[in-house]
Write a protein that holds these residues in place. Structure first.
Motif, short mmCIF file in Angstrom:
data_model
loop_
_atom_site.label_atom_id
_atom_site.label_comp_id
_atom_site.label_asym_id
_atom_site.label_seq_id
_atom_site.Cartn_x
_atom_site.Cartn_y
_atom_site.Cartn_z
N LEU A 76 62.21 -34.48 -36.97
CA LEU A 76 62.70 -34.46 -35.57
C LEU A 76 64.20 -34.25 -35.49
CD1 LEU A 76 60.67 -37.16 -33.65
CD2 LEU A 76 60.56 -34.66 -33.47
N LEU A 77 64.92 -34.88 -36.41
CA LEU A 77 66.38 -34.74 -36.38
C LEU A 77 66.81 -33.32 -36.73
CD1 LEU A 77 67.67 -38.09 -37.95
CD2 LEU A 77 67.53 -37.44 -35.55
N LEU A 78 66.19 -32.77 -37.78
CA LEU A 78 66.57 -31.41 -38.17
C LEU A 78 66.19 -30.42 -37.06
CD1 LEU A 78 67.78 -29.49 -40.19
CD2 LEU A 78 65.56 -29.36 -41.35
N GLN A 79 65.05 -30.67 -36.44
CA GLN A 79 64.62 -29.84 -35.32
C GLN A 79 65.67 -29.88 -34.20
OE1 GLN A 79 60.39 -30.29 -34.13
NE2 GLN A 79 61.28 -30.77 -32.15
N GLN A 80 66.17 -31.09 -33.91
CA GLN A 80 67.18 -31.23 -32.86
C GLN A 80 68.47 -30.49 -33.25
OE1 GLN A 80 66.79 -32.93 -29.78
NE2 GLN A 80 68.59 -31.66 -29.44
N ALA A 81 68.84 -30.57 -34.52
CA ALA A 81 70.05 -29.86 -34.98
C ALA A 81 69.89 -28.36 -34.77
CB ALA A 81 70.31 -30.18 -36.46
N LEU A 82 68.70 -27.84 -35.12
CA LEU A 82 68.47 -26.40 -34.95
C LEU A 82 68.46 -26.02 -33.47
CD1 LEU A 82 65.78 -25.76 -37.70
CD2 LEU A 82 68.18 -25.07 -37.73
N VAL A 83 67.85 -26.86 -32.65
CA VAL A 83 67.85 -26.60 -31.20
C VAL A 83 69.29 -26.49 -30.70
CG1 VAL A 83 67.39 -27.67 -28.94
CG2 VAL A 83 65.58 -27.58 -30.67
#
Ligand SMILES: Nc1ncnc2c1ncn2[C@@H]1O[C@H](COP(=O)(O)OP(=O)(O)OP(=O)(O)O)[C@@H](O)[C@H]1O
Ligand SMILES: [Mg+2]
Length: 218
Positions: A104-111
């Motif tokens: 979830l955190l990496l996803q947020q970073a990419l977003v």
């Protein structure tokens, strides 16, 4: 207090919309309500970013397929991308590349990074000699790590601003549109995973580079 700015804007648009309605200026009132809807959506976004910010997450790292995380980010971005018509180029080689991360955190970073890229190329649209907008994500092995790049061919970041882009509340976006927290949070997320993030200078692209581990540190 991160919510104060959009709140103040919503209050103003609300009051103004009321006056416009009283005067029968319906079209303009509708535009105000559209802005309120956007700002509310945005505040919901801030709320979830702050939650992520405060969450203790180091215990939640695992080996993840990068493709899955990228797909998750694109799904979140779909409504925004649909509106702009901008397509994100994805290039992972090998396609089954894995990273040691919190999904979830990496996803947020990419977003956050892709959103910045989209905003950057969008800002160019009204200019002459416009180039085809490109926002791209790539993943490659790099020594014992994985190097993820998010790049765009927007206007770039001036030398004077390069130091500041990761600072909290540093934004060049109009009031109510950017809080200047995206990169601050992104850096924090990457560092939680013992990774690195930096802005690569020069070339035709503005490139944010993430270096992520492939396996847990000993
Ligand atoms: N890809 C990019 N191209 C050009 N400028 C960028 C890019 N990414 C970031 N910036 C600059 O860095 C600033 C800070 O980015 P950051 O993501 O932290 O905040 P924001 O996008 O302004 O607001 P938020 O992300 O909180 O909605 C931006 O306002 C912009 O000036
Ligand atoms: Mg941003």
């Amino acid at each position: 207090h991160e919510l104060n700015q959009p709140l103040a804007a919503i209050r103003a648009y609300g009051a103004n919309g009321r006056e416009l309605l009283i005067k029968g200026r319906i079209e303009e009132a509708i535009a105000n309500f559209d802005r309120i809807a956007e700002l509310t959506e945005r505040m919901a976004g801030i709320g979830s970013q702050l939650k992520i910010f405060s969450r203790k997450s180091r215990g939640n790292l695992g080996s993840l397929p990068l493709q899955g995380v990228v797909d998750g980010a694109l799904e979140i971005l779909m409504p925004m991308l649909g509106k702009t018509g901008i397509k994100i180029d994805i290039d992972l080689d090998p396609p089954d590349i894995r990273v040691w991360a919190n999904s979830l955190l990496l996803q947020q970073a990419l977003v956050n990074l892709i959103t910045n890229g989209v905003h950057a190329v969008q800002g160019q649209e009204h200019k002459q000699n416009q180039k085809t907008p490109i926002v791209a994500v790539s993943g490659r092995f790099f020594e014992d790590m994985v190097r993820v790049e998010v790049r765009d061919n927007g206007p770039g970041i001036g030398v004077a601003d390069r130091e500041m882009v990761f600072d909290p509340f540093y934004t060049t976006k109009p009031s109510g549109q950017g809080l200047g927290l995206g990169l601050t949070i992104t850096r924090r997320i990457i560092e939680e995973m013992d990774g690195h993030i930096y802005l690569e200078e020069g070339g035709a692209f503005t490139t944010f580079v993430l270096l992520l581990h492939r396996e847990p540190a000993e």
